[in-house]
Design an enzyme around this catalytic site. Structure first.
Site: not given
Ligand SMILES: CC(=O)[C@H]1CCCN(Cc2ccccc2)C1
Length: 362
Positions: A57, A183
């Site tokens: 990520a 997220y």
């Protein structure tokens, strides 16, 4: 039919098998710049025979990092540092991929082995997490995010587009947008995190808007020949979560906007994971349902550790690709070991010639 060691062709890209190194945070960057750690970590797994190696990520802006140690693609110096890493992966027969992310209200946290919790606001290492609404995740990540303005939303979408352009320039051939795990993007979709009253909150259409707009904006600049995927939390397995049916509707909509493959994961919008049906390959049946109902290629991970398990998922058509995270930390040569376990001819040929020759069964 398809099995773990059959090729997979998608858009202009060919994967030598169905084994994918899932993006795994390494927390080893300084100011978001990848270094030799990332080269060795990712390079070793390309050498080990995986077909696609997806870098961790990688934040589209500084405030989009999970922790201060996370990588970024918010500037050109980071893109230049990624280039030799993508090149090494590609040269050793794997497709170089990267996951673009914004951690949203979970941002500004310590590394897992250093607390896995929000850095206290007064700490010079901390920054202000952003989110759709001033609603905290809770538990180890209790900070209340600043509610994003329309300008914040537009800027963040532009950040995703700019980071995608840098990923292309760095030599990546596979892009996965991180729309899962509570997220930023996932939190816009979630009614427990998103209480907005503007056109980014309320109805399903509105809660999906950030995801659809961001995917569309990235698709517009990402070459057609390279796959554009998302990792989506398709269920939280809680009472308050959106049903799987809503996620399937979203995947159909994203497919209509250019999504090439869905990487199936969990929502993790709340600390309550009591309803998650943990177990070997537990997400595979859900991946199969989405693959069939939306007619889109899928990838699936979570608790896949054994060769037969991975092969079964592909043979049974539950998913096209198998995402391995912890197993690839445990064993970077898993593809080679799996080839042996599954009786593939000349399993050593999964590895580069200089290894294969030495390892050829006498
Ligand atoms: C960025 C990302 O998706 C990573 C961060 C580290 C933990 N990873 C795995 C994880 C996901 C959701 C809840 C607990 C663990 C996900």
């Amino acid at each position: 039919g398809s099995h773990l060691f059959s090729e997979f062709h998608i858009k202009g890209v060919s994967l030598r098998n169905r084994i994918v190194v899932s993006p795994m945070c390494q927390y080893a960057a300084d100011e978001g710049v990848p270094n030799d750690w990332h080269l060795v970590h990712l390079g070793a797994r390309a050498v080990g025979g995986a077909a696609l190696v997806i870098a961790e990520a990688t934040a589209v802006s500084p405030e989009g990092r999970n922790t201060p140690g996370c990588t970024g693609l918010w500037n050109d110096a980071q893109a230049e540092a990624w280039a030799p890493i993508a090149r090494f992966v590609q040269r050793h027969g794997a497709v170089p991929g990267i996951q673009l992310a914004h951690a949203g209200r979970k941002a500004s946290a310590n590394r897992p082995w250093e607390g896995d919790d929000h850095i206290p606001p007064g700490d010079p290492r901390a920054w202000d997490p952003l989110g759709p609404s001033p609603i905290a995740y809770g538990a180890n990540l209790p900070r209340v995010p600043r509610a994003m303005t329309k300008d914040d939303i537009l800027r963040t979408q532009r950040d995703f587009v700019a980071a995608a352009k840098r990923a292309l320039a760095a030599g990546f051939e596979w892009l996965e947008l991180h729309f899962a795990h509570g997220y930023l993007a996932q939190s816009f979709l979630s009614p427990v995190a998103n209480a907005r009253t503007d056109d980014y909150g309320g109805s399903f259409e509105n809660r999906a808007r950030f995801l659809v707009e961001t995917l569309s904006a990235v698709r517009a600049i990402w070459p057609e020949k390279y796959p554009l995927a998302i990792r989506l939390g398709v269920d939280d397995f809680t009472k308050a979560s959106r049903p799987l049916e809503e996620s399937i509707e979203l995947v159909q909509k994203l497919k209509d906007h250019g999504l090439d493959l869905l990487d199936v994961s969990l929502g993790f919008n709340t600390p309550d994971v009591s309803g998650v049906p943990w177990g070997p390959s537990f997400m595979a049946p859900i991946a199969q349902r989405i693959k069939n109902e939306v007619a889109i290629p899928t990838a699936v991970g979570w608790l896949i550790t054994e060769p037969q398990q991975a092969d079964d998922i592909v043979v049974e058509g539950q998913a096209d690709l198998v995402m391995l995270a912890h197993k690839e930390l445990d064993d970077p040569h898993f593809p080679y070991h799996a080839a042996k376990a599954l009786g593939v001819a000349n399993p050593q040929d999964v590895l580069p010639p200089r290894y294969a020759h030495a390892l050829k069964e006498r």
